[in-house]
Design a protein around this motif. Structure first.
Motif, PDB file in Angstrom:
ATOM      1  N   LEU A  85      45.734  57.683 -15.491  1.00  0.00           N
ATOM      2  CA  LEU A  85      47.188  57.111 -15.295  1.00  0.00           C
ATOM      3  C   LEU A  85      47.456  57.221 -13.396  1.00  0.00           C
ATOM      4  CD1 LEU A  85      49.104  58.188 -18.452  1.00  0.00           C
ATOM      5  CD2 LEU A  85      48.000  55.866 -17.938  1.00  0.00           C
ATOM      6  N   VAL A  86      48.430  56.750 -12.987  1.00  0.00           N
ATOM      7  CA  VAL A  86      48.698  56.942 -11.648  1.00  0.00           C
ATOM      8  C   VAL A  86      49.988  56.991 -11.601  1.00  0.00           C
ATOM      9  CG1 VAL A  86      46.776  55.607 -10.603  1.00  0.00           C
ATOM     10  CG2 VAL A  86      48.836  54.365 -11.298  1.00  0.00           C
ATOM     11  N   PRO A  87      50.497  57.964 -10.510  1.00  0.00           N
ATOM     12  CA  PRO A  87      51.970  58.126 -10.211  1.00  0.00           C
ATOM     13  C   PRO A  87      52.734  57.004  -9.926  1.00  0.00           C
ATOM     14  CG  PRO A  87      50.648  59.925  -8.928  1.00  0.00           C
ATOM     15  CD  PRO A  87      49.667  58.659  -9.611  1.00  0.00           C
ATOM     16  N   ASP A  88      52.030  55.608  -9.325  1.00  0.00           N
ATOM     17  CA  ASP A  88      52.505  54.588  -8.829  1.00  0.00           C
ATOM     18  C   ASP A  88      53.342  53.719  -9.884  1.00  0.00           C
ATOM     19  OD1 ASP A  88      50.748  53.873  -6.186  1.00  0.00           O
ATOM     20  OD2 ASP A  88      49.860  55.330  -7.625  1.00  0.00           O
ATOM     21  N   LEU A  89      53.142  54.332 -11.197  1.00  0.00           N
ATOM     22  CA  LEU A  89      53.712  53.335 -12.399  1.00  0.00           C
ATOM     23  C   LEU A  89      55.206  53.670 -12.216  1.00  0.00           C
ATOM     24  CD1 LEU A  89      51.065  54.138 -15.239  1.00  0.00           C
ATOM     25  CD2 LEU A  89      51.725  51.929 -14.219  1.00  0.00           C
ATOM     26  N   ALA A  90      55.583  54.775 -11.680  1.00  0.00           N
ATOM     27  CA  ALA A  90      56.999  54.948 -11.628  1.00  0.00           C
ATOM     28  C   ALA A  90      57.902  53.896 -10.826  1.00  0.00           C
ATOM     29  CB  ALA A  90      57.174  56.494 -10.990  1.00  0.00           C
ATOM     30  N   LYS A  91      57.126  53.145 -10.089  1.00  0.00           N
ATOM     31  CA  LYS A  91      57.841  52.028  -9.047  1.00  0.00           C
ATOM     32  C   LYS A  91      57.936  50.924 -10.061  1.00  0.00           C
ATOM     33  CE  LYS A  91      54.787  52.859  -5.277  1.00  0.00           C
ATOM     34  NZ  LYS A  91      53.746  52.307  -4.149  1.00  0.00           N
ATOM     35  N   LEU A  92      57.582  50.685 -11.301  1.00  0.00           N
ATOM     36  CA  LEU A  92      57.982  49.911 -12.334  1.00  0.00           C
ATOM     37  C   LEU A  92      59.503  50.179 -13.114  1.00  0.00           C
ATOM     38  CD1 LEU A  92      54.651  49.482 -14.239  1.00  0.00           C
ATOM     39  CD2 LEU A  92      55.469  48.114 -12.462  1.00  0.00           C
ATOM     40  N   GLU A  93      60.390  50.000 -12.114  1.00  0.00           N
ATOM     41  CA  GLU A  93      61.909  50.551 -12.551  1.00  0.00           C
ATOM     42  C   GLU A  93      62.281  49.990 -13.745  1.00  0.00           C
ATOM     43  OE1 GLU A  93      64.057  50.004  -9.212  1.00  0.00           O
ATOM     44  OE2 GLU A  93      62.941  51.450  -7.818  1.00  0.00           O
ATOM     45  N   HIS A  94      62.116  48.818 -14.058  1.00  0.00           N
ATOM     46  CA  HIS A  94      62.518  48.188 -15.231  1.00  0.00           C
ATOM     47  C   HIS A  94      61.601  47.977 -16.540  1.00  0.00           C
ATOM     48  CE1 HIS A  94      65.727  46.051 -12.638  1.00  0.00           C
ATOM     49  NE2 HIS A  94      64.709  46.147 -11.911  1.00  0.00           N
ATOM     50  N   LEU A  95      60.495  48.870 -16.327  1.00  0.00           N
ATOM     51  CA  LEU A  95      59.622  49.061 -17.408  1.00  0.00           C
ATOM     52  C   LEU A  95      60.114  49.716 -18.694  1.00  0.00           C
ATOM     53  CD1 LEU A  95      56.597  48.419 -18.108  1.00  0.00           C
ATOM     54  CD2 LEU A  95      56.394  50.894 -17.466  1.00  0.00           C
ATOM     55  N   GLN A  96      59.885  48.854 -19.770  1.00  0.00           N
ATOM     56  CA  GLN A  96      60.509  49.117 -21.259  1.00  0.00           C
ATOM     57  C   GLN A  96      59.460  49.810 -22.078  1.00  0.00           C
ATOM     58  OE1 GLN A  96      62.703  45.892 -22.451  1.00  0.00           O
ATOM     59  NE2 GLN A  96      64.629  46.609 -21.521  1.00  0.00           N
ATOM     60  N   TYR A  97      58.326  49.175 -21.930  1.00  0.00           N
ATOM     61  CA  TYR A  97      57.077  49.673 -22.982  1.00  0.00           C
ATOM     62  C   TYR A  97      55.722  49.944 -22.188  1.00  0.00           C
ATOM     63  CZ  TYR A  97      60.216  47.762 -26.465  1.00  0.00           C
ATOM     64  OH  TYR A  97      61.357  47.667 -27.443  1.00  0.00           O
ATOM     65  N   LEU A  98      55.116  50.895 -22.336  1.00  0.00           N
ATOM     66  CA  LEU A  98      54.082  51.342 -21.657  1.00  0.00           C
ATOM     67  C   LEU A  98      52.876  51.572 -22.813  1.00  0.00           C
ATOM     68  CD1 LEU A  98      52.386  51.701 -19.007  1.00  0.00           C
ATOM     69  CD2 LEU A  98      53.120  54.245 -19.052  1.00  0.00           C
ATOM     70  N   GLU A  99      52.012  50.696 -23.036  1.00  0.00           N
ATOM     71  CA  GLU A  99      51.104  50.653 -24.190  1.00  0.00           C
ATOM     72  C   GLU A  99      49.921  50.842 -23.898  1.00  0.00           C
ATOM     73  OE1 GLU A  99      52.872  50.543 -27.381  1.00  0.00           O
ATOM     74  OE2 GLU A  99      54.788  50.376 -26.253  1.00  0.00           O
ATOM     75  N   LEU A 100      49.180  52.287 -23.883  1.00  0.00           N
ATOM     76  CA  LEU A 100      48.084  52.222 -23.357  1.00  0.00           C
ATOM     77  C   LEU A 100      47.193  53.044 -24.444  1.00  0.00           C
ATOM     78  CD1 LEU A 100      48.655  53.144 -19.428  1.00  0.00           C
ATOM     79  CD2 LEU A 100      47.138  51.521 -20.501  1.00  0.00           C
ATOM     80  N   TYR A 101      47.388  52.854 -25.650  1.00  0.00           N
ATOM     81  CA  TYR A 101      46.973  53.600 -26.902  1.00  0.00           C
ATOM     82  C   TYR A 101      45.525  53.056 -26.925  1.00  0.00           C
ATOM     83  CZ  TYR A 101      48.597  49.580 -29.283  1.00  0.00           C
ATOM     84  OH  TYR A 101      48.939  48.191 -29.548  1.00  0.00           O
ATOM     85  N   ARG A 102      44.858  54.122 -27.737  1.00  0.00           N
ATOM     86  CA  ARG A 102      43.275  53.682 -28.239  1.00  0.00           C
ATOM     87  C   ARG A 102      42.412  53.120 -27.193  1.00  0.00           C
ATOM     88  NH1 ARG A 102      45.909  51.194 -33.384  1.00  0.00           N
ATOM     89  NH2 ARG A 102      45.712  52.774 -34.776  1.00  0.00           N
ATOM     90  N   ASN A 103      42.350  53.971 -26.024  1.00  0.00           N
ATOM     91  CA  ASN A 103      41.554  53.754 -24.910  1.00  0.00           C
ATOM     92  C   ASN A 103      40.778  55.108 -24.394  1.00  0.00           C
ATOM     93  OD1 ASN A 103      41.831  50.986 -23.778  1.00  0.00           O
ATOM     94  ND2 ASN A 103      44.030  51.731 -23.790  1.00  0.00           N
TER      95      ASN A 103
END
Length: 217
Positions: A85-103
């Motif tokens: 994962l990357v810290p840059d994801l914090a730029k997605l200010e409107h993100l409601q669902y982060l689904e990265l399961y089973r990888n």
């Protein structure tokens, strides 16, 4: 005539500003997702549509946007991805669902994810994530689902998580967590099986009788 011209100029400038703001937001979200793509190995080409040359990532597969073209969902569960994962994801200010399961996500959970103030669901279960659960996740005041089970997380369960008023589902089973199980706040009604298979994790904390970092040394 002058008044009419001034009015036309005003509306032209206003429209230009609206477009410019949209491009900046689009670029920021595109850059964040491009950073994530760059950190992942994708043998099945799940991310093939993630073209960094497109300003608006709303056209990419596995991305959902709202009516204002802000990214609200990243759906990459069971996609045979590896990397981190990357810290840059914090730029997605409107993100409601982060689904990265089973990888096969490795490395730690960036503390910067605690800045995703709109996040409702953080599903990272069934990966190979290591390190500790960042206490910064306690800032996610809209979070309802936190599923981190079946990873290799260690350390204590941050008490900051008990302060999340919306939190309904927590599963940290099958990790290597230590200390005691929180029983206050949001954790009051979380079933004990959601903490199982953490060999160094003690039972529910007895306030005042046992340190919450028991077995963590």
């Amino acid at each position: 005539m002058g008044l009419k011209l001034s009015s036309s100029v005003f509306w032209a400038v206003l429209m230009w500003l609206i477009v410019a703001i949209g491009v900046v937001c689009g670029n920021s979200e595109r850059d964040a997702l491009s950073a994530l793509r760059g950190s992942l190995s994708d043998p099945d080409n799940v991310l093939e549509s993630w073209d960094p040359n497109l300003v608006n990532p709303c056209t990419w597969f596995h991305i959902t946007c709202n009516q204002d073209n802000h990214v609200t969902r990243v759906d990459l569960g069971s996609s045979n991805l590896s990397g981190h994962l990357v810290p840059d994801l914090a730029k997605l200010e409107h993100l409601q669902y982060l689904e990265l399961y089973r990888n096969n996500i490795q490395g730690g959970i960036p503390a910067e994810l605690g800045n995703l103030k709109s996040l409702i669901s953080l599903d990272l279960y069934s990966n190979n994530i290591t390190g500790t659960i960042p206490p910064e996740l306690g800032k996610l005041k809209s979070l309802v689902f936190l599923r981190l089970n079946y990873n290799q997380l260690s350390g204590r369960i941050p008490r900051e998580l008990t302060k999340i008023p919306t939190l309904k589902v927590v599963d940290v089973s099958c990790n290597n967590l230590c200390g005691t199980i929180p029983i206050s706040g949001a954790f009051e009604h979380i079933p004990l099986e959601n903490f199982e298979n953490n060999p160094r994790l003690e039972g529910p904390e007895l306030l005042g009788l046992a340190s919450y970092d028991t077995n963590c040394s």
